[in-house]
Design an enzyme around this catalytic site. Structure first.
Site, mmCIF file in Angstrom:
data_model
loop_
_atom_site.group_PDB
_atom_site.id
_atom_site.type_symbol
_atom_site.label_atom_id
_atom_site.label_comp_id
_atom_site.label_asym_id
_atom_site.label_seq_id
_atom_site.Cartn_x
_atom_site.Cartn_y
_atom_site.Cartn_z
ATOM 1 N N LYS A 140 0.797 -1.215 0.000
ATOM 2 C CA LYS A 140 0.000 0.000 0.000
ATOM 3 C C LYS A 140 0.839 1.279 0.000
ATOM 4 O O LYS A 140 0.454 2.277 -0.611
ATOM 5 C CB LYS A 140 -1.003 0.012 1.154
ATOM 6 C CG LYS A 140 -0.451 -0.225 2.539
ATOM 7 C CD LYS A 140 -1.582 -0.335 3.564
ATOM 8 C CE LYS A 140 -1.069 -0.631 4.962
ATOM 9 N NZ LYS A 140 -0.478 -1.996 5.054
ATOM 10 N N ASN A 163 -1.872 6.899 6.647
ATOM 11 C CA ASN A 163 -1.057 5.966 7.425
ATOM 12 C C ASN A 163 0.408 6.044 7.014
ATOM 13 O O ASN A 163 1.286 5.570 7.727
ATOM 14 C CB ASN A 163 -1.583 4.544 7.205
ATOM 15 C CG ASN A 163 -0.920 3.517 8.093
ATOM 16 O OD1 ASN A 163 -0.908 3.648 9.312
ATOM 17 N ND2 ASN A 163 -0.361 2.480 7.486
ATOM 18 N N HIS A 208 -1.594 -8.722 11.964
ATOM 19 C CA HIS A 208 -2.238 -8.078 13.121
ATOM 20 C C HIS A 208 -3.179 -9.025 13.871
ATOM 21 O O HIS A 208 -4.198 -8.592 14.435
ATOM 22 C CB HIS A 208 -3.004 -6.818 12.689
ATOM 23 C CG HIS A 208 -2.144 -5.772 12.049
ATOM 24 N ND1 HIS A 208 -1.094 -5.184 12.718
ATOM 25 C CD2 HIS A 208 -2.159 -5.224 10.805
ATOM 26 C CE1 HIS A 208 -0.511 -4.308 11.916
ATOM 27 N NE2 HIS A 208 -1.119 -4.324 10.756
#
Length: 466
Positions: A140, A163, A208
């Site tokens: 990303k 982010n 995560h």
């Protein structure tokens, strides 16, 4: 102002009433949960809007505390265990990405009707220009940066961040013509009003899992990026992502196979592989400065997003030919004694490392340096990627033994106590024509300040080789 960790309920209640009494017009303060770069951007934005702000953080010395105390000395800061009285006294709660929305104090406040949102929701309510929104387990940052470079070359006043780099709220400016945002699953958990002109989930792989109960929960958090988007860009090669856009009115795709006429993909011709739109040749893969087939996929995704955002194709192709990639993302470091060294320290999960291994064009064999903080990941998918292509795996960090157990004989394994030793072990066992790849499949915080620090230590060790 910093309070002790074990602040009594009565003391907090008194402070809450005092703050609320001073702001009858707004009916209380806005509570920012978690500092860091994002938390500071939220404080800055709210203070500029004239709101009363209170900040809480479980850490005594969180990143950004010095900035808060210097620039916003009147904003109360409370550290340590979260006290629900502060949450219940707020008119609204702004949650930083590093704080789970399932935190009991936040959940209780939501049950009492207090809204808990994140910085991207604030951004969405304020931004006037179109937004390109990008998420995914891997790639990303590269895609976000590349779409930004495409827009810049087209003469568009573009703001890039989220982010990645600059927090979204710090990008807000009425002169901006296009926003390109990298968004994490954590940020997407608290977004309701974002309406991207183009949005994508590049891919989904296990990550995560120390925060999400299941892989499906993690994937669902990513899927929120498609809510209310004008054009959904999907990875045709990712079954999970391909199923996320049912009901979308406009869908475009990218693939490393021959593309449909409306998609971007990789065509095979007599003169090699070409990035294509349908059957139309756009740019030869050999012209790209980006290394690895996974970066070819990133380039195709960027083209699809840019097209949906209205960036002219010729400008996108020029930017693509010039783009060299990002530091620590399969970045060429050096060639020594016929061995090529690559830094993919940003490969912080299993999917990223598999993509890096599979994408490498190697004349001989690959030596992989991996390991670190596994974040509860399942390392077993590495076994197939390592088998046949990897000569040796050099392991470092806290979860090194878990990786060895997971790959179970797919390649020889050696251990190193630090990055310098890992580089020397790799150099000792590399043959001419080999590549050495640092792609840890793990977070870095057991041994380093972050993935950039880890990559820098790798580069320094490689450069120090004779």
């Amino acid at each position: 102002m910093t309070l002790a960790k074990h602040l009594s309920n009565s003391m907090v209640a008194t402070l809450v009433m005092a703050i609320a009494a001073n702001d009858n017009k707004r009916n209380g303060y806005i509570l920012v949960v978690g500092l860091g770069v994002t938390g500071i951007s939220v404080v800055r934005y709210l203070c500029q809007k004239g709101h009363d702000v209170v900040v809480v953080d479980s850490r005594d010395q969180p990143p950004g505390l010095d900035v808060l105390q210097k620039n916003y000395p009147d904003v109360p800061f409370y550290s340590g265990l979260f006290d629900e009285a502060l949450f219940l006294g707020a008119q609204k709660i702004i949650v930083s990405p590093g704080v789970p929305i399932t935190e009991p104090a936040i959940s209780h406040a939501k049950q009492q009707g207090i809204h808990a949102i994140g910085d991207i929701e604030l951004f969405a309510l304020e931004a006037k220009a179109p937004v390109v929104a990008i998420t995914g387990s891997n790639g990303k940052s590269t895609v976000t940066t590349l779409v930004g470079e495409m827009a810049k070359y087209a003469g568009i006043n573009v703001a890039v961040g989220g982010n990645l780099g600059t927090p979204a709220l710090d990008l807000l400016d009425d002169s901006v013509e296009l926003y390109v945002l990298e968004l994490s699953s954590f940020q997407l958990e608290t977004v309701h009003s974002l309406k991207p002109v183009a949005a994508t989930v590049l891919n989904v792989s296990a990550d995560h899992l120390d925060r999400y109960a299941t892989y499906a929960d993690y994937a669902r958090a990513k899927q929120h990026i498609y809510d209310n988007c004008s054009t959904a860009i999907i990875n045709r090669d990712d079954i999970e992502v391909s199923s996320m856009t049912k009901g979308q009115k406009a869908v475009s795709g990218f693939t490393l196979s021959e593309p449909a006429e409306s998609d971007f993909g990789l065509g095979v011709f007599d003169d090699g592989f070409w990035l294509c739109k349908g059957s139309q040749k756009l740019v030869a893969e050999s012209e790209l400065k980006l290394g690895g087939r996974h970066n070819t996929a990133n380039a195709l995704a960027a083209l699809a997003l840019g097209e949906a955002a209205g960036i002219p194709l010729d400008k996108m192709l020029h930017a693509l030919r010039e783009f060299r990639g990002l530091p620590h993302r399969t970045q060429w470091v050096a060639e020594k004694n016929g061995v090529v060294w690559y830094d993919d320290s940003k490969g912080t999960n299993v999917g990223a490392t598999i993509a890096a291994i599979e994408g490498m064009q190697v004349r001989n064999k690959l030596i992989l340096i991996a390991g670190g903080l596994g974040k509860g990941a399942d390392f077993s998918p590495l076994k197939l990627a390592v088998r046949d292509k990897v000569r040796l795996v050099v392991l470092i960090g806290k979860d090194a033994q878990k990786i060895e157990q997971a790959i179970d004989g797919a390649a020889p394994v050696m251990y190193a106590k630090d990055m310098s030793e890992a580089v020397h072990v790799a150099a000792d066992h590399a043959n001419e024509g080999d590549c050495v790849l640092l792609s840890p499949a793990c977070a870095s915080f057991d041994m380093f300040n972050g993935y950039a620090h880890r990559g820098d230590m790798f580069v320094q060790a490689v450069e120090a080789l004779s």
